[in-house]
Structures are given as structure tokens and as C-alpha cells.
Design an enzyme around this catalytic site. Structure first.
Site, PDB file in Angstrom:
ATOM      1  N   SER A  69       0.849  -1.195   0.000  1.00 40.40           N
ATOM      2  CA  SER A  69       0.000   0.000   0.000  1.00 40.40           C
ATOM      3  C   SER A  69       0.884   1.244   0.000  1.00 40.40           C
ATOM      4  CB  SER A  69      -0.939   0.011   1.214  1.00 40.40           C
ATOM      5  OG  SER A  69      -0.202  -0.171   2.408  1.00 40.40           O
ATOM      6  N   ASP A 107       5.575  -6.828   2.561  1.00 38.97           N
ATOM      7  CA  ASP A 107       4.833  -7.395   1.429  1.00 38.97           C
ATOM      8  C   ASP A 107       5.767  -7.789   0.294  1.00 38.97           C
ATOM      9  OD1 ASP A 107       2.086  -7.726   1.674  1.00 38.97           O
ATOM     10  OD2 ASP A 107       1.687  -5.583   1.415  1.00 38.97           O
ATOM     11  N   GLU A 206      -9.251  -9.577   4.125  1.00 37.98           N
ATOM     12  CA  GLU A 206      -9.602  -8.206   3.732  1.00 37.98           C
ATOM     13  C   GLU A 206     -10.977  -8.159   3.071  1.00 37.98           C
ATOM     14  OE1 GLU A 206      -6.608  -5.900   1.740  1.00 37.98           O
ATOM     15  OE2 GLU A 206      -8.024  -4.268   1.308  1.00 37.98           O
TER      16      GLU A 206
HETATM   17  O1  KIV Z   1      -0.423  -3.352   1.682  1.00 36.19           O
HETATM   18  C1  KIV Z   1      -1.115  -3.266   2.711  1.00 36.19           C
HETATM   19  O2  KIV Z   1      -1.135  -2.246   3.408  1.00 36.19           O
HETATM   20  C2  KIV Z   1      -1.925  -4.415   3.083  1.00 36.19           C
HETATM   21  C3  KIV Z   1      -2.915  -4.213   4.184  1.00 36.19           C
HETATM   22  C4  KIV Z   1      -4.098  -3.518   3.639  1.00 36.19           C
HETATM   23  C5  KIV Z   1      -3.260  -5.484   4.843  1.00 36.19           C
HETATM   24  O3  KIV Z   1      -1.803  -5.443   2.510  1.00 36.19           O
END
Ligand code: KIV
Length: 289
Positions: A69, A107, A206
Site C-alpha cells: 500500500s 509485502d 480483507e
Molecule cells: O499493503 C497493505 O497495506 C496491506 C494491508 C491492507 C493489509 O496489505
């Protein structure tokens, strides 16, 4: 004890609260498993830089997510899709440097793991070796099971992410709620069980109906982390810019804003500009003699 053996503190899962119970080392996957056993709910926030991450670490947030994100909340892209591995490594390393106690999860961005389990392993190793994160997150349930299995076998803690998976925004045609209807609910349950079976230590749910998220939480031994999944999950995650009121425009229905930082920061910038314009800043106390 030699340099490579774990300290007694590292060897013990926290038996007290995650808030303040673990303050002399980083939170681990064992602490999170123990929290589920105790029925203790915990919070996760995203972080993209050392300064903000340090604030959240001092506030006692046990898990920080360097989410992709970052794409739309930090780097100015419209979606998470353009985010690269090099960007994730740079942002994750900053978050690790700015914190002492939180578990840092990073991520794997779009395109960095979907080709094969070997590609997932290569890029997870980059995040662990170059940035120093304690775990990685990737999107997908059944479709990502083989990659999760290989990473876990290799010693990489994996947080899975199912339900609405933002990296698929173009295939989904937006960000629709997932898990609706019988088939949607069955698929979510299959995905949740597949990632648990593959060895994930936690799973993000989510944008799924609250009742279904609670049902998944009851059926899983690993912690569930909800975002738009209602109150029945083991943990909650929010994007920090949404939580603190930095995001411009509308935020999703599932967000609660705990501050209005965008107004506070904008007012500060306007007051500074006005002081410079009128000559009120710098004053004598800001000047050297
Ligand atoms: O990238 C992110 O911030 C996420 C959250 C929304 C869980 O994957």
C-alpha cells in the site's frame, strides 16, 4: 552461550500481554500464536519509513506491516501494482532501522512471487537479508499455497492475505467485498485452510462479511488479521495514513480515523508560510549571536 545460540529472552514466547509483555526483544511468531491461545486481540499498522515506524513501535504496536500500500499511500501511485522489489527493500530497511520491538512484516509486491515458488523464495530472501524483516506477506489462498510451503520449509515466516487482494485490482475491476454468497464463502474457507495447511503463521482477511471472518477465525488455529472483516478476527490491521487522517478524500467504510493529521500538518505549514511572509519567523530566539 555462543554468539549463534538464542538468548533466553528469544527462546520464550511471551506469556503476558503483547503490549508491554515483550519489551526486550522483537515480537515473534510464537508470541502471536500464544496471544491467540490466550484470546488476546492485537493490532497491526502499516509503516513506510523509520520516523513513523518508531512512533508506532514506541506506542506498543506489536506488528508493523511494510505494505505494498506504500504504492498508493506513500509513493503517489494509484494502486499497489507498480511497486517494485527494490522499493520494498528500501522502505522495509528503513522501518527495521526505526524500530526495536515490533515484528516487521514486508509485502512481496505484484510480480515478485506469482511466477514460481523459486521466485517467491528469491525475493523473500532479499527482504530478509537486505532489509532485515522478520516475515513476509503475500496475496492468495489456494493459488499461493505451493509458494508458502517452500518459504516456510526454508525458514521464512509467511503471513498470507486472502479475501480482497488489492494486487488483483485490474482483474477484480475495483475493490469489491469478497466471500459473499455460498460459493464465495466456501472459497474463502478453502483459501484460509490452504494457507494454514501450507504453514502460514497468520492470515489477513480483507473486505469480507463480518460473520464469515468470525467463522474462519473460529476454524483456524493461526491468528486472523482483519481489515474490513468486522470485530470477530484475532487481530486488526489499518493503513496508518487512513488511521491517522492523513489520506486525502474518502477512506473505505472499514476505517476509523483516530486523528486529523492532514489538517494539523496543513495548518502548521500555512502558519509557517505566513510567519515567513510577515517576518515573524525567524525571531531573535531562532537566530545566532
Ligand atoms: O499493503 C497493505 O497495506 C496491506 C494491508 C491492507 C493489509 O496489505
Amino acid at each position: 552461550m555462543n554468539a549463534s545460540s538464542p538468548s533466553p529472552a528469544q527462546n520464550q514466547a511471551s506469556t503476558t500481554s503483547l503490549y508491554g509483555g515483550v519489551n526486550n526483544r522483537r515480537v515473534t511468531v510464537r508470541d502471536l500464536a500464544a496471544a491467540k491461545q490466550r484470546g488476546e486481540k492485537w493490532s497491526m499498522l502499516t509503516a513506510y519509513d523509520a520516523l513513523t515506524a518508531g512512533v508506532f513501535d514506541e506506542a506498543g504496536i506489536p506488528v508493523l506491516l511494510v505494505g505494498d500500500s506504500a504504492g498508493n499511500c506513500h509513493l503517489g501511485y494509484e494502486t499497489t501494482v507498480p511497486v517494485t522489489m527494490d522499493q520494498m527493500v528500501m522502505l522495509s530497511a528503513a522501518v527495521v532501522r526505526g524500530t526495536k520491538r515490533a515484528m516487521i512484516v514486508a509485502d512481496l509486491p505484484f510480480g515478485s512471487y506469482q511466477e514460481s515458488p523459486a521466485q517467491a523464495m528469491h525475493n523473500a530472501a532479499r527482504l530478509m537479508k537486505e532489509a532485515g524483516v522478520g516475515a513476509v506477506k503475500l496475496e492468495g489462498g489456494e493459488r499461493s499455497a505451493r509458494s508458502i510451503e517452500l518459504l516456510v520449509e526454508a525458514g521464512v515466516p509467511v503471513m498470507a492475505h486472502i479475501g480482497l487482494t488489492p494486487q488483483s485490482v485490474h482483474a477484480l475491476g475495483g475493490y469489491p467485498v469478497q466471500g459473499r454468497g455460498d460459493e464465495g464463502a466456501h472459497q474463502l474457507l478453502r483459501d484460509a485452510k490452504a494457507v494454514q495447511q501450507s504453514g502460514a503463521f497468520a492470515v489477513v482477511l480483507e473486505a469480507v462479511p463480518a460473520e464469515l471472518a468470525a467463522q474462519v477465525t473460529e476454524q483456524l488455529a493461526i491468528p486472523t488479521v482483519g481489515i474490513g472483516g468486522g470485530p470477530g478476527t484475532d487481530a486488526q490491521v489499518l493503513v496508518w495514513t487512513d488511521m491517522a487522517g492523513m489520506t486525502a478524500g474518502r477512506v473505505p467504510k472499514f476505517v476509523k480515523q483516530y486523528a486529523d493529521l492532514r489538517t494539523v500538518l496543513g495548518d502548521a505549514a500555512r502558519a509557517y508560510a505566513e510567519d515567513v511572509r510577515t517576518g515573524a519567523f525567524p525571531a531573535a530566539e531562532h537566530s545566532f549571536r
